[in-house]
Scaffold this active site. Sequence first.
Site, PDB file in Angstrom:
ATOM      1  N   SER A  95      15.942  22.361 -12.290  1.00  0.00           N
ATOM      2  CA  SER A  95      15.044  21.881 -11.046  1.00  0.00           C
ATOM      3  C   SER A  95      13.635  21.805 -11.824  1.00  0.00           C
ATOM      4  O   SER A  95      13.558  22.565 -12.977  1.00  0.00           O
ATOM      5  CB  SER A  95      15.040  22.563 -10.069  1.00  0.00           C
ATOM      6  OG  SER A  95      13.847  22.576  -9.143  1.00  0.00           O
ATOM      7  N   TYR A 139      13.586  31.475  -6.059  1.00  0.00           N
ATOM      8  CA  TYR A 139      14.151  30.377  -6.295  1.00  0.00           C
ATOM      9  C   TYR A 139      13.663  29.776  -7.884  1.00  0.00           C
ATOM     10  O   TYR A 139      14.104  29.431  -8.580  1.00  0.00           O
ATOM     11  CB  TYR A 139      13.838  29.133  -5.416  1.00  0.00           C
ATOM     12  CG  TYR A 139      14.538  27.758  -5.929  1.00  0.00           C
ATOM     13  CD1 TYR A 139      15.874  27.614  -5.395  1.00  0.00           C
ATOM     14  CD2 TYR A 139      13.558  26.756  -6.237  1.00  0.00           C
ATOM     15  CE1 TYR A 139      16.188  26.329  -5.826  1.00  0.00           C
ATOM     16  CE2 TYR A 139      14.102  25.661  -6.473  1.00  0.00           C
ATOM     17  CZ  TYR A 139      15.702  25.427  -6.330  1.00  0.00           C
ATOM     18  OH  TYR A 139      16.070  24.111  -6.641  1.00  0.00           O
TER      19      TYR A 139
END
Length: 308
Positions: free
Chosen positions: A152, A165
Amino acid sequence: MPDISGGPLNRRAPGPPLRGRVAVVTGAARGIGEALSRHLSEAGMHVALIGREEETLMAVAGSLPGRSICVEADITDRRALADAARRVEAELGAASVVVANAGIAVSGPFDRTAPELWQRVIDVNLIGSAGTARAFLPQLTASRGYFLQIASTAAFGAAPMMSAYCASKAGAESFALALRGELEPGGVQVGIAYLHWTGTDMLTGIDDHPVLETLRRNQPRPARRVHSTDEVARWLTRGITRRAPNIYCPPWLRWCQPLRPLFPALVARITRRELRERPSDELSSPVEVLGAGGRADWDSHRTSPHDR
């Protein structure tokens, strides 16, 4: 184009490069995993869908045009992953493509996030990816296959309120880079997919999230676009076909790589200013697991503890 069959790399099988091969996709019950499973199936692959939501997995598998199986498994459970790998090989054949896609996210201040929940994000996104690679490595070695780690742009610059995250995605990228160096001499290739804003249920209510909304609002207009899971799956499938070392979703992200040293300071500056200007009650919202898939994983984990 390199071969991803069980034979030597310089002996290509005729026909489309993915047809008749076996793909494994974790986190396949919804979102990117579901869309990618569909695209790989349409490309002629036999697809094994792995995830926590058995009924949803079965519905997805039943809708695919090609041969598929679904395996309900917690990717942080080494024994469950080993059983899944044995089942895939027995029912479909040795995997040629393995996509470590499963992931969850938690939004909220670090000091108000339960340690077990923070740990769960790390376990799924990082430890689960490594466990997936370990379980299927013998098959990938035999097939001289391709392992794809879904990363990501969270690895480019860490955002406050998303510490688990961002840490897990940065770790997953580093893991994949290290694994690439180890496996490439043996013919196994490792790819990393960098995803930007993607329209999964993790982004539901993004405009109400103080940090994510701020980061998106301060990006150039083209960078604010939320891409559909189908669009992202097309980019991923194209990269898998080429056994690409890096897949950028959207493709213009590749031009951000040289600028990565600047991003942490830029993100910190934007979010620091925003957090200082926000009323304190806006920042004291409850810690939240983002998306239906993440909530299903967390609920299953809390009610079905196991030894790892």
